[in-house]
Design a protein around this motif. Structure first.
Motif, PDB file in Angstrom:
ATOM      1  N   ASN A  57       0.811  -1.226   0.000  1.00  0.00           N
ATOM      2  CA  ASN A  57       0.000   0.000   0.000  1.00  0.00           C
ATOM      3  C   ASN A  57       0.837   1.266   0.000  1.00  0.00           C
ATOM      4  OD1 ASN A  57      -2.398  -1.448   0.029  1.00  0.00           O
ATOM      5  ND2 ASN A  57      -2.446  -1.534   2.263  1.00  0.00           N
ATOM      6  N   ALA A  58       2.153   1.141   0.059  1.00  0.00           N
ATOM      7  CA  ALA A  58       3.036   2.307   0.106  1.00  0.00           C
ATOM      8  C   ALA A  58       3.483   2.691  -1.298  1.00  0.00           C
ATOM      9  CB  ALA A  58       4.253   2.006   0.967  1.00  0.00           C
ATOM     10  N   GLU A  59       3.618   3.983  -1.526  1.00  0.00           N
ATOM     11  CA  GLU A  59       4.116   4.496  -2.806  1.00  0.00           C
ATOM     12  C   GLU A  59       5.252   5.467  -2.545  1.00  0.00           C
ATOM     13  OE1 GLU A  59       1.316   6.136  -5.515  1.00  0.00           O
ATOM     14  OE2 GLU A  59       0.589   4.145  -6.063  1.00  0.00           O
ATOM     15  N   TYR A  60       6.243   5.427  -3.436  1.00  0.00           N
ATOM     16  CA  TYR A  60       7.419   6.280  -3.337  1.00  0.00           C
ATOM     17  C   TYR A  60       7.637   6.954  -4.683  1.00  0.00           C
ATOM     18  CZ  TYR A  60       8.133   3.466   0.817  1.00  0.00           C
ATOM     19  OH  TYR A  60       7.958   2.846   2.024  1.00  0.00           O
ATOM     20  N   SER A  61       8.044   8.218  -4.646  1.00  0.00           N
ATOM     21  CA  SER A  61       8.292   8.997  -5.862  1.00  0.00           C
ATOM     22  C   SER A  61       9.714   8.779  -6.364  1.00  0.00           C
ATOM     23  CB  SER A  61       8.077  10.486  -5.578  1.00  0.00           C
ATOM     24  OG  SER A  61       9.113  10.953  -4.738  1.00  0.00           O
ATOM     25  N   GLY A  62      10.013   9.369  -7.501  1.00  0.00           N
ATOM     26  CA  GLY A  62      11.373   9.296  -8.041  1.00  0.00           C
ATOM     27  C   GLY A  62      12.403   9.876  -7.081  1.00  0.00           C
ATOM     28  N   ALA A  63      12.080  10.974  -6.417  1.00  0.00           N
ATOM     29  CA  ALA A  63      12.996  11.570  -5.431  1.00  0.00           C
ATOM     30  C   ALA A  63      13.200  10.622  -4.257  1.00  0.00           C
ATOM     31  CB  ALA A  63      12.454  12.910  -4.949  1.00  0.00           C
ATOM     32  N   ASP A  64      12.140   9.932  -3.843  1.00  0.00           N
ATOM     33  CA  ASP A  64      12.249   8.962  -2.750  1.00  0.00           C
ATOM     34  C   ASP A  64      13.171   7.802  -3.129  1.00  0.00           C
ATOM     35  OD1 ASP A  64      10.389  10.401  -1.219  1.00  0.00           O
ATOM     36  OD2 ASP A  64       8.700   9.172  -1.929  1.00  0.00           O
ATOM     37  N   LEU A  65      13.165   7.421  -4.398  1.00  0.00           N
ATOM     38  CA  LEU A  65      14.004   6.301  -4.838  1.00  0.00           C
ATOM     39  C   LEU A  65      15.478   6.582  -4.575  1.00  0.00           C
ATOM     40  CD1 LEU A  65      12.292   5.296  -8.198  1.00  0.00           C
ATOM     41  CD2 LEU A  65      12.042   4.247  -5.949  1.00  0.00           C
ATOM     42  N   HIS A  66      15.891   7.818  -4.785  1.00  0.00           N
ATOM     43  CA  HIS A  66      17.286   8.187  -4.516  1.00  0.00           C
ATOM     44  C   HIS A  66      17.609   8.001  -3.034  1.00  0.00           C
ATOM     45  CE1 HIS A  66      18.435   9.763  -8.427  1.00  0.00           C
ATOM     46  NE2 HIS A  66      17.241  10.310  -8.504  1.00  0.00           N
ATOM     47  N   GLU A  67      16.695   8.440  -2.180  1.00  0.00           N
ATOM     48  CA  GLU A  67      16.919   8.317  -0.739  1.00  0.00           C
ATOM     49  C   GLU A  67      16.947   6.847  -0.315  1.00  0.00           C
ATOM     50  OE1 GLU A  67      14.987   9.750   3.504  1.00  0.00           O
ATOM     51  OE2 GLU A  67      14.452  10.818   1.672  1.00  0.00           O
ATOM     52  N   LEU A  68      16.052   6.039  -0.863  1.00  0.00           N
ATOM     53  CA  LEU A  68      16.027   4.613  -0.532  1.00  0.00           C
ATOM     54  C   LEU A  68      17.312   3.920  -0.975  1.00  0.00           C
ATOM     55  CD1 LEU A  68      12.342   3.787  -1.504  1.00  0.00           C
ATOM     56  CD2 LEU A  68      13.290   3.955   0.807  1.00  0.00           C
ATOM     57  N   TYR A  69      17.794   4.289  -2.151  1.00  0.00           N
ATOM     58  CA  TYR A  69      19.023   3.684  -2.702  1.00  0.00           C
ATOM     59  C   TYR A  69      20.242   4.021  -1.845  1.00  0.00           C
ATOM     60  CZ  TYR A  69      22.433   2.454  -6.381  1.00  0.00           C
ATOM     61  OH  TYR A  69      23.472   1.905  -7.111  1.00  0.00           O
ATOM     62  N   ARG A  70      20.282   5.236  -1.324  1.00  0.00           N
ATOM     63  CA  ARG A  70      21.424   5.674  -0.507  1.00  0.00           C
ATOM     64  C   ARG A  70      21.310   5.244   0.959  1.00  0.00           C
ATOM     65  NH1 ARG A  70      20.557  10.571  -3.585  1.00  0.00           N
ATOM     66  NH2 ARG A  70      19.374  11.336  -1.813  1.00  0.00           N
ATOM     67  N   SER A  71      20.162   4.721   1.335  1.00  0.00           N
ATOM     68  CA  SER A  71      19.918   4.329   2.714  1.00  0.00           C
ATOM     69  C   SER A  71      20.855   3.220   3.179  1.00  0.00           C
ATOM     70  CB  SER A  71      18.470   3.833   2.829  1.00  0.00           C
ATOM     71  OG  SER A  71      18.277   3.080   3.987  1.00  0.00           O
ATOM     72  N   ALA A  72      21.214   3.273   4.451  1.00  0.00           N
ATOM     73  CA  ALA A  72      22.016   2.189   5.050  1.00  0.00           C
ATOM     74  C   ALA A  72      21.216   0.889   5.078  1.00  0.00           C
ATOM     75  CB  ALA A  72      22.426   2.582   6.463  1.00  0.00           C
ATOM     76  N   ASN A  73      19.896   0.973   4.964  1.00  0.00           N
ATOM     77  CA  ASN A  73      19.033  -0.214   4.965  1.00  0.00           C
ATOM     78  C   ASN A  73      18.977  -0.909   3.604  1.00  0.00           C
ATOM     79  OD1 ASN A  73      18.354   0.390   7.610  1.00  0.00           O
ATOM     80  ND2 ASN A  73      16.540   1.541   7.030  1.00  0.00           N
ATOM     81  N   TYR A  74      19.427  -0.236   2.550  1.00  0.00           N
ATOM     82  CA  TYR A  74      19.362  -0.817   1.204  1.00  0.00           C
ATOM     83  C   TYR A  74      20.272  -2.057   1.168  1.00  0.00           C
ATOM     84  CZ  TYR A  74      19.573  -1.233  -3.861  1.00  0.00           C
ATOM     85  OH  TYR A  74      19.502  -1.705  -5.134  1.00  0.00           O
ATOM     86  N   PRO A  75      19.733  -3.239   0.821  1.00  0.00           N
ATOM     87  CA  PRO A  75      20.486  -4.490   0.988  1.00  0.00           C
ATOM     88  C   PRO A  75      21.441  -4.874  -0.141  1.00  0.00           C
ATOM     89  CG  PRO A  75      18.276  -4.985   0.249  1.00  0.00           C
ATOM     90  CD  PRO A  75      18.344  -3.492   0.453  1.00  0.00           C
ATOM     91  N   LEU A  76      21.352  -4.248  -1.287  1.00  0.00           N
ATOM     92  CA  LEU A  76      22.192  -4.650  -2.420  1.00  0.00           C
ATOM     93  C   LEU A  76      23.415  -3.755  -2.547  1.00  0.00           C
ATOM     94  CD1 LEU A  76      19.381  -5.238  -5.076  1.00  0.00           C
ATOM     95  CD2 LEU A  76      20.423  -6.912  -3.524  1.00  0.00           C
ATOM     96  N   GLN A  77      24.429  -4.298  -3.198  1.00  0.00           N
ATOM     97  CA  GLN A  77      25.622  -3.498  -3.457  1.00  0.00           C
ATOM     98  C   GLN A  77      25.284  -2.433  -4.502  1.00  0.00           C
ATOM     99  OE1 GLN A  77      28.973  -5.790  -4.799  1.00  0.00           O
ATOM    100  NE2 GLN A  77      30.388  -4.131  -4.431  1.00  0.00           N
ATOM    101  N   ARG A  78      25.755  -1.232  -4.258  1.00  0.00           N
ATOM    102  CA  ARG A  78      25.480  -0.110  -5.163  1.00  0.00           C
ATOM    103  C   ARG A  78      26.534  -0.036  -6.258  1.00  0.00           C
ATOM    104  NH1 ARG A  78      24.809   0.875  -0.084  1.00  0.00           N
ATOM    105  NH2 ARG A  78      22.818   1.609   0.712  1.00  0.00           N
ATOM    106  N   LYS A  79      26.098   0.473  -7.400  1.00  0.00           N
ATOM    107  CA  LYS A  79      27.021   0.681  -8.511  1.00  0.00           C
ATOM    108  C   LYS A  79      27.916   1.869  -8.184  1.00  0.00           C
ATOM    109  CE  LYS A  79      26.801   1.293 -13.502  1.00  0.00           C
ATOM    110  NZ  LYS A  79      25.874   1.450 -14.632  1.00  0.00           N
ATOM    111  N   HIS A  80      29.182   1.778  -8.509  1.00  0.00           N
ATOM    112  CA  HIS A  80      30.115   2.877  -8.204  1.00  0.00           C
ATOM    113  C   HIS A  80      30.137   3.905  -9.301  1.00  0.00           C
ATOM    114  CE1 HIS A  80      31.898   0.982  -4.678  1.00  0.00           C
ATOM    115  NE2 HIS A  80      31.557  -0.130  -5.286  1.00  0.00           N
TER     116      HIS A  80
END
Length: 80
Positions: A57-80
């Protein structure tokens, strides 16, 4: 921001505006983490303007996606 369950299934809408994203329809992902990775590492940057990520039931915007990706909770390795 309340962080989602990154392992939950997700629907990702991409487009230069929300109207375009909705008209093009969603793309399903097995996990929200994979949807976020796709949006930020593979999709055209302009498509994040109208992006929406739906997780239950939750929705996130494009701006939110950046914050989620940078979050310490994000479980995948990020692209450098």
């Amino acid at each position: 921001m309340t962080y989602p369950d990154f392992q939950a299934p997700a629907e990702l809408y991409l487009g230069s505006s929300w109207q375009t994203a909705a008209a093009q329809g969603s793309r399903s992902f097995r996990t929200a983490a994979n949807a976020i990775r796709f949006a930020l590492e593979h999709a055209a940057p302009v498509s994040l303007r109208g992006a929406r990520l739906s997780i239950g039931n939750a929705e996130y915007s494009g701006a939110d996606l950046h914050e989620l990706y940078r979050s310490a909770n994000y479980p995948l390795q990020r692209k450098h």
